[in-house]
Each structure stands twice: as structure tokens, then as C-alpha cells.
Write an enzyme that holds these catalytic residues in place. Structure first.
Site, PDB file in Angstrom:
ATOM      1  N   THR A 101      47.937  47.402  47.999  1.00 52.70           N
ATOM      2  CA  THR A 101      49.068  46.470  48.046  1.00 52.70           C
ATOM      3  C   THR A 101      50.383  47.161  47.753  1.00 52.70           C
ATOM      4  O   THR A 101      51.428  46.779  48.294  1.00 52.70           O
ATOM      5  CB  THR A 101      48.836  45.319  47.039  1.00 52.70           C
ATOM      6  OG1 THR A 101      47.661  44.606  47.417  1.00 52.70           O
ATOM      7  CG2 THR A 101      50.005  44.356  47.010  1.00 52.70           C
ATOM      8  N   SER A 130      41.972  48.752  49.127  1.00 49.79           N
ATOM      9  CA  SER A 130      40.973  49.414  48.267  1.00 49.79           C
ATOM     10  C   SER A 130      39.606  48.752  48.344  1.00 49.79           C
ATOM     11  O   SER A 130      38.614  49.341  47.916  1.00 49.79           O
ATOM     12  CB  SER A 130      41.456  49.477  46.817  1.00 49.79           C
ATOM     13  OG  SER A 130      41.475  48.202  46.215  1.00 49.79           O
ATOM     14  N   THR A 162      44.523  47.479  44.004  1.00 49.04           N
ATOM     15  CA  THR A 162      44.050  46.980  42.706  1.00 49.04           C
ATOM     16  C   THR A 162      42.596  46.526  42.709  1.00 49.04           C
ATOM     17  O   THR A 162      41.967  46.458  41.650  1.00 49.04           O
ATOM     18  CB  THR A 162      44.932  45.811  42.230  1.00 49.04           C
ATOM     19  OG1 THR A 162      44.893  44.757  43.200  1.00 49.04           O
ATOM     20  CG2 THR A 162      46.369  46.265  42.019  1.00 49.04           C
TER      21      THR A 162
END
Length: 348
Positions: free
Chosen positions: A27, A74, A108
Site C-alpha cells: 500500500t 504483500s 502491511t
């Protein structure tokens, strides 16, 4: 590194500390079509050099060389990305004694897993700091630029030396073992349940206690293979389906994390499935789904071939098992490592 793009940000003739920034996407490198869009955006579309240029204040902190390891959400991070990331960090720290540290930009969703992996593999007192964002770079009040600035603050600080792998989010500095993502939204989405952050960083400086002693890095010499072992996670719930556990055993998985309810408790059905299994047993850790609190050894653990995961979350227990299987450890050797899941600040 072959295939990695390289850019730099520094003042001409600067005597500032030098850092290596390794970008993996997420992000923090995301962009939406509208500045008010916080949920619908594309992660991992902004290159490392653009991230650096978007925070010109970094020029006053460090001379930064950036490389693009990956540029993905991720949730889509692969073992090969981990292998390349570890190789690049090891190489950079080994060949450049003047390098102050490493900063990694990361999504994250799996940031905590990467941080714990590196904690178990990277044996160097210089800081390795992971940082991400909860809002895309295009958003109003995007948190990525300040998070990145503060991560660099921490990476060049003397206080961070010897602390192991750190995570910097929303002004807090977290330990790689304890940190976890605890919310789907909001800039304060990371916490270290049970212990709290190691310290803080703001415009006045970095606040960290002095590192205590030499930390244990059990897989510092481990060479990571191209093909990684299969280590599934089975999640505990009311009346779980034992067929899932049995299927994993029949498939010959090399490691298995059982996420028990409460303090890591398995159901009668799960225990019976393990009791009935007559084939070779994989390395197995018993974790809990609560989000905090330890899992201690149980009366049936030895009989069932289980070891307690201590304070490790299921996903971090899996990382430990992945490395243990790659290192060829047996259950007794893994047992000797398990104190790192409870006490990280003392030598074994």
C-alpha cells in the site's frame, strides 16, 4: 543485484550515513484513481525511486540507495521474494562495513511474517527496519511518507543498533517477534500485544532503550533453497473437520501449525486424528488463535508429536517451522529453539 532497479537520494558530497532501501511494493507504493479512495486502489505500482522523490526531507537524514526487489501486494509475496530479499541484505551488510542499515518498504498484510523471517536469518547489529502504510500514496493524509521518514530516522539512529529487525508504523517502533497487524483500517493498525512497542520516534528523535546483550539468530548460516517446504496452518474452531488435518498428514507435509482455541487447545477430533495417524509425523507446533498470550506444553503433546509455539502467532510459528525444516532439524533440536518464542532478550 541482478534484475533490481537502483536509484539514489542524497545531497551532493554528503557525509550523511548511507542506507540501502529495498522496495517490495504494498500500500505504501499504492495508488487510487481518487484521493478519497482508501479501500479500492492498486498496491505495488509506485517504484522505489518515486517513493524516495516523494519525501525530499529524506535528503537531510541519509544518503539512500534504493533497489526494487518486488512490487506486489504483500498478500501475493512469494517465497522467492523472501529468498532474494534475504540474499540482498546479507550481501549488502557483508560487503559494505560503512552501510548504516537497511530499510524495507513492504505491504502491511504479511509485513510481520517478513520481519520475523529476517529476525531469524540476519545476524548483524546494524538496523533492518520494515515500514508500510495503511493508506495508498495517492490518498488524502497518506501515512506512507511520514512512516518512511520515521523508518529512516530509526535506521540511522545509534539507539536502533543491536535491536534486531524492527517495524516502524505510526510513530511506534516494534520488535519483529511481537508485532502484528490488529486492524483492517486506520493508521494505528499495528501493535505488539502483551508487551507494547519497544519505543517511539517523532520530530524530537528516536526513543529506544539500549539493546541488551547478543540476540540469538538461529538460522544465520542457513542457505535458502529454491524450493521451500510445505507447512500449512490449520485453524481451530467449533467442531473442526479432522479430514483437513488427516489430508495434510497423508500429503506428506513437512511441517504443520495447529491453531488451537483458547490457550492452544485442540478438539477431541483433532487429537484422535493425530492418535490414529501411523505414518511419519511432520514437525508440528501448537499455537493459539487469541492474538496474545502464550501456549505452554500440554500433557498429550509428546504423545501427539506436538511442541508449544509459545508467544508466536500461527503465521510466525509457520515461519519458524519453514526454516527448521530447511535446516533439517528434528523435534528435539526444534525444542531447543523454542525459548526464543517466549524470551527474546536473553541468551539461551
Amino acid at each position: 543485484m541482478s534484475g533490481a532497479s537502483v536509484s539514489s537520494l542524497s545531497k551532493s558530497g554528503s557525509s550523511l550515513p548511507r542506507l540501502l532501501l529495498l522496495a517490495t511494493g504494498g500500500t505504501i507504493a499504492g495508488r487510487a484513481s481518487d484521493v478519497t479512495s482508501l479501500n479500492h486502489y492498486s498496491a505495488g505500482v509506485i517504484a522505489a525511486e518515486e517513493l524516495l522523490q516523494s519525501v525530499p526531507q529524506l535528503r537531510g537524514l541519509a544518503a539512500i540507495e534504493a533497489e526494487q526487489i518486488a512490487n506486489v501486494d504483500s498478500a501475493d509475496l512469494q517465497f522467492d521474494h523472501w529468498r532474494r530479499l534475504v540474499a540482498r541484505i546479507r550481501e549488502a551488510l557483508a560487503v559494505d562495513p560503512d552501510l548504516a542499515g537497511v530499510v524495507i518498504t513492504h505491504g502491511t498484510n504479511t509485513l510481520e511474517e517478513t520481519a520475523w523471517l529476517l529476525q531469524l536469518l540476519i545476524d548483524d547489529p546494524r538496523p533492518v527496519v520494515l515500514v508500510g502504510a495503511m493508506r495508498p500514496a495517492s490518498a488524502l493524509s497518506a501515512d506512507g511518507p511520514l512512516n518512511l521518514f520515521q523508518a529512516v530516522q530509526v535506521a540511522v539512529s545509534s539507539e536502533a543498533r543491536g535491536q534486531g529487525v524492527l517495524v516502524v508504523m505510526d510513530g511506534q517502533i516494534h520488535d519483529a517477534r511481537d508485532v502484528t497487524k490488529v486492524a483492517t483500517q486506520g493508521v494505528g493498525a499495528f501493535a505488539s500485544p502483551g508487551r507494547g512497542p519497544l519505543g517511539w520516534v517523532d520530530d524530537a528523535g528516536v526513543y529506544l532503550s539500549t539493546a541488551s546483550g547478543t540476540r540469538q539468530v538461529p538460522f544465520a548460516e542457513l542457505a535458502l533453497p529454491q524450493q521451500w517446504p510445505q507447512v500449512p496452518i490449520i485453524y481451530g474452531c467449533a467442531e473442526p473437520e479432522p479430514l483437513i488435518l488427516t489430508a495434510c498428514l497423508k500429503a506428506g507435509v513437512q511441517g504443520l501449525v495447529l491453531t488451537g482455541t483458547g490457550a492452544g487447545q485442540l478438539s477431541v477430533g483433532e487429537r484422535r486424528a493425530l492418535e490414529a495417524w501411523t505414518g511419519p509425523r511432520p514437525l508440528m507446533l501448537r499455537a493459539n488463535r487469541c492474538g496474545s498470550g502464550p501456549v505452554h506444553g500440554g500433557e498429550q503433546d509428546a504423545e501427539l508429536g506436538l511442541l508449544p509455539a509459545g508467544l508466536l502467532s500461527p503465521q510466525k510459528a509457520r515461519v519458524l517451522l519453514l526454516l527448521a525444516v530447511m535446516a533439517g532439524l528434528d523435534q528435539e533440536q526444534l525444542l531447543q529453539l523454542l525459548p526464543i518464542t517466549l524470551v527474546q532478550d536473553e541468551q539461551l
